[in-house]
Write an enzyme that holds these catalytic residues in place. Structure first.
Site, PDB file in Angstrom:
ATOM      1  N   GLY A   1       0.814  -1.242  -0.261  1.00  0.00           N
ATOM      2  CA  GLY A   1       0.436   0.120  -0.054  1.00  0.00           C
ATOM      3  C   GLY A   1       0.941   1.143  -0.034  1.00  0.00           C
TER       4      GLY A   1
ATOM      5  CG  HIS B   1       5.588   5.447  -4.873  1.00  0.00           C
ATOM      6  ND1 HIS B   1       6.025   4.052  -6.076  1.00  0.00           N
ATOM      7  CD2 HIS B   1       6.376   4.640  -3.401  1.00  0.00           C
ATOM      8  CE1 HIS B   1       6.991   3.755  -4.993  1.00  0.00           C
ATOM      9  NE2 HIS B   1       6.807   3.121  -4.032  1.00  0.00           N
TER      10      HIS B   1
ATOM     11  CG  HIS C   1       3.593   0.378  -4.776  1.00  0.00           C
ATOM     12  ND1 HIS C   1       3.571   1.374  -4.404  1.00  0.00           N
ATOM     13  CD2 HIS C   1       4.501  -0.581  -4.764  1.00  0.00           C
ATOM     14  CE1 HIS C   1       4.096   1.162  -3.173  1.00  0.00           C
ATOM     15  NE2 HIS C   1       4.891   0.234  -3.744  1.00  0.00           N
TER      16      HIS C   1
ATOM     17  N   GLY D   1       9.085  -5.681  -8.082  1.00  0.00           N
ATOM     18  CA  GLY D   1       9.834  -4.595  -8.462  1.00  0.00           C
ATOM     19  C   GLY D   1      11.218  -4.742  -8.023  1.00  0.00           C
TER      20      GLY D   1
ATOM     21  CG  ASP E   1      12.282  -3.608  -2.763  1.00  0.00           C
ATOM     22  OD1 ASP E   1      13.005  -3.473  -1.246  1.00  0.00           O
ATOM     23  OD2 ASP E   1      11.174  -3.564  -3.103  1.00  0.00           O
TER      24      ASP E   1
ATOM     25  CD  GLN F   1      10.754  -7.840  -1.938  1.00  0.00           C
ATOM     26  OE1 GLN F   1      10.223  -7.936  -0.901  1.00  0.00           O
ATOM     27  NE2 GLN F   1       9.724  -7.448  -2.739  1.00  0.00           N
TER      28      GLN F   1
ATOM     29  CG  MET G   1       9.592   7.358  -6.872  1.00  0.00           C
ATOM     30  SD  MET G   1       7.916   6.822  -8.226  1.00  0.00           S
ATOM     31  CE  MET G   1       7.846   8.247  -9.285  1.00  0.00           C
ATOM     32  CB  SER G   2      11.384   4.175  -1.244  1.00  0.00           C
ATOM     33  OG  SER G   2      10.832   3.492  -0.185  1.00  0.00           O
TER      34      SER G   2
ATOM     35  NE  ARG H   1      10.693   1.058   5.478  1.00  0.00           N
ATOM     36  CZ  ARG H   1      10.427  -0.330   5.302  1.00  0.00           C
ATOM     37  NH1 ARG H   1      10.561  -0.335   3.647  1.00  0.00           N
ATOM     38  NH2 ARG H   1      10.108  -0.710   6.188  1.00  0.00           N
TER      39      ARG H   1
END
Length: 315
Positions: A38, A41, A44, A177, A180, A183, A214-215, A217
Site C-alpha cells: 500500500g 506511488h 507501484h 520491483g 528490492d 527480494q 521511489m519508496s 518510506r
C-alpha cells in the site's frame, strides 16, 4: 490519453479471492498479481503497467495491499508504516486496468495472546501458545547477506507471505520491483525451487526527477535528509560510469560509495557488489553484477541498486 477510470473490485476474503481468479481464468484471461504493502506511488503503478505488458492476451490485474507483519522485527516500523487505502483505490481506479484489489484483514492464524493485541500490529508473529502460524519458507542462501544481515526475519516473512498470496490468488504472472533486488531474486528462486507455475517479472526502478528511488518510506524523510539521500543515486551513477570506463575493482568502487554517503550525512548499512543471480560478492566487476546499497538518513532506511554488465579492463 489518460486511461478511463475503472473502479476495481475490493476483495477481503481469501476463498472469495481464489474463486474470483479461477472465474477470470475460465473466461480465458491471464491473472496477473502485483503484491504491495500500500501507500502507492508511481513505482507501484509502473508494476501494473509491467503486468499488462507481460500478458499477450486478455488480462485480469490483481493488486494486493497487505502490510505483512512477519517481515518486521519488533524494533522496526510496522506500527508506523504509512497507509492511505482510500488514496490507493483512487490511484488504482485511475489506471483503468486494475480489476481487483485484494486486501485481507490478516493472512495469518494468530494464537490467543496475539488475538487480543491492540491494533493488531504484531511483529514476527512469534507465539509460544502452540496455536499460531508456525510454517515458514526459507530461501537459505539468497536470504543471507545484504538486507538479510541486518534484518534476519525479513526474507523469511517475505517468502512466506508471497507464497500465501500465490496460493490464494493463483496468478499466472506476478510482478516485483527490482528496487528490492534481493527480494526479487529470493522470490524467483522460491518459485523455481517449489515449482510454482508462475511467471515472475522484475520491473525496473522508478526514480523521482532528482534521481531518488521511489519508496513508500520517502514520505518520512525530512527535507534536509531527503536532499542528503540523493547521494545514494548519485554514488551509484558515478560507480556505473567508473565501471564502464574500466575501473572494475569492487573494493575501490565500494569504498568510494561509502565515502560519498558518509560525507553526505548518511549512516551506511551496507554497500555490496554481487553477481546478479547468485548474489555472491565479486572482487572484480567482470561479469553481470549489481551494486546494492542500504543506508540510513535520519530515521529512514533506504535501499537502492544499479545493475552493471561485465567489464573487461584490469584497471
Amino acid at each position: 490519453m489518460a486511461a478511463a477510470v475503472h473502479e476495481p473490485e475490493v476483495i477481503r476474503d481469501k476463498a472469495e479471492m481464489r474463486a474470483w481468479s479461477r472465474h477470470r481464468r475460465a473466461e480465458g484471461k491471464t491473472v496477473a498479481l502485483v503484491p504491495t504493502m500500500g501507500f502507492l506511488h508511481e513505482g507501484h503503478l509502473s508494476l501494473i503497467s509491467a503486468a499488462v505488458a507481460a500478458s499477450t492476451g486478455p488480462v485480469a490485474v490483481v493488486v494486493s495491499i497487505y502490510v505483512n507483519p512477519s517481515q518486521f522485527a519488533p524494533t522496526e516500523d510496522l506500527a508506523t508504516y504509512p497507509s492511505d487505502f482510500a488514496g490507493d483505490l483512487r490511484k488504482l481506479a485511475a489506471t483503468g486496468v486494475v480489476a481487483a484489489v485484494f486486501c485481507p484483514p490478516d493472512l495469518y492464524v494468530r494464537g490467543p495472546s496475539a488475538a487480543g493485541a491492540s491494533g493488531g500490529a504484531v511483529s514476527c508473529l512469534e507465539d509460544a501458545g502452540g496455536h499460531a502460524h508456525e510454517t515458514w519458507i526459507r530461501v537459505e542462501q539468497l536470504e543471507k547477506g545484504l538486507c538479510g544481515s541486518s534484518r534476519p526475519v525479513f526474507f523469511r516473512g517475505v517468502a512466506t507471505v508471497v507464497a500465501k498470496l500465490f496460493n490464494v490468488v493463483e496468478p499466472d504472472v506476478a510482478v516485483f520491483g527490482k528496487k528490492d533486488y534481493q527480494q526479487w531474486r529470493v522470490i524467483c528462486r522460491m518459485v523455481r525451487d517449489l515449482d510454482f507455475a508462475i511467471q515472475i517479472v522484475g520491473s525496473e526502478i522508478v526514480r523521482e526527477a532528482d534521481g531518488l528511488a521511489m519508496s513508500s518510506r520517502n514520505v518520512n524523510l525530512s527535507d534536509e535528509d531527503r536532499e542528503k539521500a540523493l547521494s545514494i543515486s548519485r554514488s551509484l551513477m558515478d560507480a556505473r560510469t567508473a565501471a564502464l570506463n574500466g575501473s572494475n575493482h569492487s573494493q575501490q568502487i565500494k569504498d568510494q560509495i561509502v565515502q560519498t554517503l558518509t560525507e553526505a550525512g548518511g549512516q551506511v548499512d551496507y554497500v555490496e557488489i554481487v553477481e546478479q543471480e547468485s548474489l555472491v560478492p565479486v572482487e572484480r566487476m567482470d561479469r553481470p553484477c549489481v551494486i546494492c546499497v542500504a543506508a540510513w538518513f535520519g530515521k529512514v532506511r533506504l535501499i537502492d541498486n544499479i545493475e552493471i554488465q561485465s567489464t573487461s579492463s584490469d584497471r
